[in-house]
Design a protein around this motif. Structure first.
Motif, mmCIF file in Angstrom:
data_model
loop_
_atom_site.group_PDB
_atom_site.id
_atom_site.type_symbol
_atom_site.label_atom_id
_atom_site.label_comp_id
_atom_site.label_asym_id
_atom_site.label_seq_id
_atom_site.Cartn_x
_atom_site.Cartn_y
_atom_site.Cartn_z
ATOM 1 N N ARG A 156 -42.907 3.689 -23.473
ATOM 2 C CA ARG A 156 -42.026 3.484 -22.322
ATOM 3 C C ARG A 156 -42.582 4.143 -21.072
ATOM 4 O O ARG A 156 -43.467 4.991 -21.152
ATOM 5 C CB ARG A 156 -40.635 4.067 -22.609
ATOM 6 C CG ARG A 156 -39.979 3.506 -23.850
ATOM 7 C CD ARG A 156 -38.544 3.952 -23.997
ATOM 8 N NE ARG A 156 -37.947 3.274 -25.164
ATOM 9 C CZ ARG A 156 -37.960 3.766 -26.387
ATOM 10 N NH1 ARG A 156 -38.489 4.943 -26.629
ATOM 11 N NH2 ARG A 156 -37.419 3.082 -27.389
ATOM 12 N N LEU A 157 -42.001 3.738 -19.931
ATOM 13 C CA LEU A 157 -42.333 4.384 -18.666
ATOM 14 C C LEU A 157 -41.315 5.474 -18.387
ATOM 15 O O LEU A 157 -40.111 5.242 -18.446
ATOM 16 C CB LEU A 157 -42.295 3.362 -17.514
ATOM 17 C CG LEU A 157 -42.281 3.930 -16.100
ATOM 18 C CD1 LEU A 157 -43.577 4.676 -15.783
ATOM 19 C CD2 LEU A 157 -42.043 2.818 -15.073
ATOM 20 N N LEU A 210 -35.935 8.784 -15.241
ATOM 21 C CA LEU A 210 -35.633 7.401 -15.620
ATOM 22 C C LEU A 210 -36.522 6.988 -16.777
ATOM 23 O O LEU A 210 -37.725 7.240 -16.744
ATOM 24 C CB LEU A 210 -35.886 6.461 -14.446
ATOM 25 C CG LEU A 210 -34.852 6.323 -13.327
ATOM 26 C CD1 LEU A 210 -34.608 7.637 -12.620
ATOM 27 C CD2 LEU A 210 -35.293 5.283 -12.331
ATOM 28 N N HIS A 236 -37.751 3.665 -18.564
ATOM 29 C CA HIS A 236 -37.781 2.207 -18.425
ATOM 30 C C HIS A 236 -38.614 1.539 -19.505
ATOM 31 O O HIS A 236 -39.659 2.048 -19.906
ATOM 32 C CB HIS A 236 -38.379 1.820 -17.064
ATOM 33 C CG HIS A 236 -37.354 1.622 -15.988
ATOM 34 N ND1 HIS A 236 -36.613 0.478 -15.871
ATOM 35 C CD2 HIS A 236 -36.947 2.437 -14.997
ATOM 36 C CE1 HIS A 236 -35.795 0.599 -14.826
ATOM 37 N NE2 HIS A 236 -35.975 1.772 -14.285
ATOM 38 N N SER A 237 -38.142 0.382 -19.954
ATOM 39 C CA SER A 237 -38.949 -0.477 -20.825
ATOM 40 C C SER A 237 -39.579 -1.546 -19.940
ATOM 41 O O SER A 237 -39.309 -1.619 -18.750
ATOM 42 C CB SER A 237 -38.071 -1.131 -21.882
ATOM 43 O OG SER A 237 -37.168 -2.020 -21.266
ATOM 44 N N ASP A 238 -40.417 -2.377 -20.554
ATOM 45 C CA ASP A 238 -41.122 -3.411 -19.796
ATOM 46 C C ASP A 238 -40.310 -4.698 -19.744
ATOM 47 O O ASP A 238 -40.815 -5.789 -20.003
ATOM 48 C CB ASP A 238 -42.488 -3.663 -20.436
ATOM 49 C CG ASP A 238 -43.426 -4.383 -19.474
ATOM 50 O OD1 ASP A 238 -42.979 -4.726 -18.371
ATOM 51 O OD2 ASP A 238 -44.577 -4.599 -19.845
ATOM 52 N N PRO A 271 -32.330 1.452 -16.092
ATOM 53 C CA PRO A 271 -33.207 2.055 -17.105
ATOM 54 C C PRO A 271 -32.526 2.017 -18.469
ATOM 55 O O PRO A 271 -31.306 1.867 -18.564
ATOM 56 C CB PRO A 271 -33.350 3.507 -16.638
ATOM 57 C CG PRO A 271 -32.775 3.580 -15.274
ATOM 58 C CD PRO A 271 -31.828 2.441 -15.141
ATOM 59 N N LEU A 272 -33.317 2.146 -19.522
ATOM 60 C CA LEU A 272 -32.757 2.242 -20.866
ATOM 61 C C LEU A 272 -31.897 3.491 -20.959
ATOM 62 O O LEU A 272 -30.851 3.502 -21.581
ATOM 63 C CB LEU A 272 -33.884 2.336 -21.893
ATOM 64 C CG LEU A 272 -34.750 1.092 -22.055
ATOM 65 C CD1 LEU A 272 -36.005 1.438 -22.832
ATOM 66 C CD2 LEU A 272 -33.968 0.002 -22.763
ATOM 67 N N ASN A 273 -32.368 4.536 -20.309
ATOM 68 C CA ASN A 273 -31.687 5.811 -20.319
ATOM 69 C C ASN A 273 -32.124 6.608 -19.100
ATOM 70 O O ASN A 273 -33.152 6.299 -18.515
ATOM 71 C CB ASN A 273 -32.015 6.572 -21.612
ATOM 72 C CG ASN A 273 -30.780 7.225 -22.185
ATOM 73 O OD1 ASN A 273 -29.942 7.714 -21.437
ATOM 74 N ND2 ASN A 273 -30.682 7.242 -23.495
#
Lengths: 231, 231
Positions: free
Chosen positions: B25-26, B36, B38-40, B46-48
């Motif tokens: 993940r980023l 933050l 983030h997935s692609d 954000p995911l979380n």
DNA sequence: GCTTACATCTCGAAT
DNA sequence: ATTCGAGGTGTAAGC
């Protein structure tokens, strides 16, 4: 995923029009074509963005734009609507590409559904002698969270929110109005249950004869059947 | 701003608990301490994440965690609540730091405030003979978007939304109820104006004798004083 | 500082 | 596909 740090301006035209003046920002280009423009602050919401499905096209600036210092133009167009995001890039400070793969996704716990389940299982917190009729009691305008009966066997409609605000009281009021027309149920009292009830919501509820109940999520969870607990 | 691409798991505990399984993940760490994940894919959310004000601490894994392959632990704690985000990092694939400076911020056009201004300037779209009393007409429970008078000099309260939904009708209903108790104003009719009115909202409004008006933002803008137009 | 209402809300579930 | 309700909503304006 492509990560770019660049000096840029951004223009969005769609449901509204918006403009970002020249500054350094993070540009995220995701696999699905979506683009996020982030500054180094604020919260998780980007300054500007384009949601999928969309497509990005990179192009050379016109001579006029080039004279203004623009190196390249990104035009992101939504596939279904005609929303457009235009990023004018003046200088690229970082540019990297990363292959992340598909994310397995988030696992959640502890939202309103759980609160409703816990309150239904411990309906006695409404008062002594209360009994559960059913959760998600269906009416013509939607399901009431919980229908119960009090010690005198009178109907009680419970609306549950995590945070009790004015719209929750309005919702319960509509249900009560409808249910009180049903001779099999009437009279129906209302209980507005939430982990936290805002003053305005409490005032409106009490003004309408609706009882307010602040519920403690952790306490309810602690009342669980001991066999389901770890210790 | 620090950008990290890493193989990680994430655990959040706060108003709910959530878990992200191991994946690449980023991770974005902003100047204000916010984080933050983030997935692609997906949209801008954000995911979380952890919102400011918060603080991140980097620590070594315990022997057990190290055996599981964890290289380091990021613990992000909210300063005011006790919300916690824990990122367990298994492998770092990219790590870079960037100084972006403060963003000048977004300039918007075309939101509700603008719609209200346009409708007030062209009150005649409500019907022939209408006149504006004032925008943001103050009542005890808040400001009514527009107060007008019709051809017969009767009061008309207008609630404006970009998208007309049920809570907007509820809001207008509360205003009407209150204003109709005022002998200087009563009787007050209601007009629910929006660029788009949802069927449920329309049904509720019409059931309560509130007129629905779909307004065209571009058409209103086109009615502007010709001197302000380009052609 | 707190409250209220809007948002390019986003997101998911039910219809 | 559309609608509806919830959100760790965020955010700006008003008080």
């Amino acid at each position: 995923m492509r990560l770019v740090i660049a000096q840029c301006t951004v223009d969005y035209a769609g449901r509204l029009t918006a403009h970002l003046p020249l500054a350094e920002r993070l540009l995220i280009l995701k696999q699905d074509g979506s683009v996020l423009v982030h500054s180094d602050g604020g919260s998780y919401k980007p300054l500007n963005w384009m949601s999928p499905p969309c497509r990005m096209e990179e192009s050379e600036p016109t001579p006029t734009q080039a004279d203004a210092g623009i190196e390249r133009i990104w035009t992101v167009r939504h596939t279904k609507t005609d929303d457009t995001l235009e990023v004018s890039i003046y200088r690229i400070l970082h540019d990297s590409e990363h292959d992340l793969g598909v994310d397995p996704g988030l696992e959640k716990d502890g939202v309103e559904a759980h609160l409703q389940k816990l309150l239904a299982e411990h309906i006695e917190v409404l008062g002594p002698g209360y009994s559960l009729v059913r959760r998600e009691y269906m009416t013509a305008i939607g399901p009431v969270d919980i229908l119960a009966r009090d010690a005198q066997n009178a109907s009680v409609a419970v609306e549950i929110k995590r945070r009790g605000e004015i719209d929750g009281v309005e919702q319960l009021t509509r249900y009560l109005e409808l249910m009180n027309r049903d001779p099999l149920l009437a009279p129906v009292r209302g209980v507005f249950a939430a982990q936290e009830i805002k003053p305005q919501a409490r005032t409106l509820a009490e003004d309408r004869g609706i009882e307010c109940l602040v519920v403690d999520y952790d306490a309810l969870r602690g009342m669980d059947d001991p066999s389901t607990r770890l210790f």
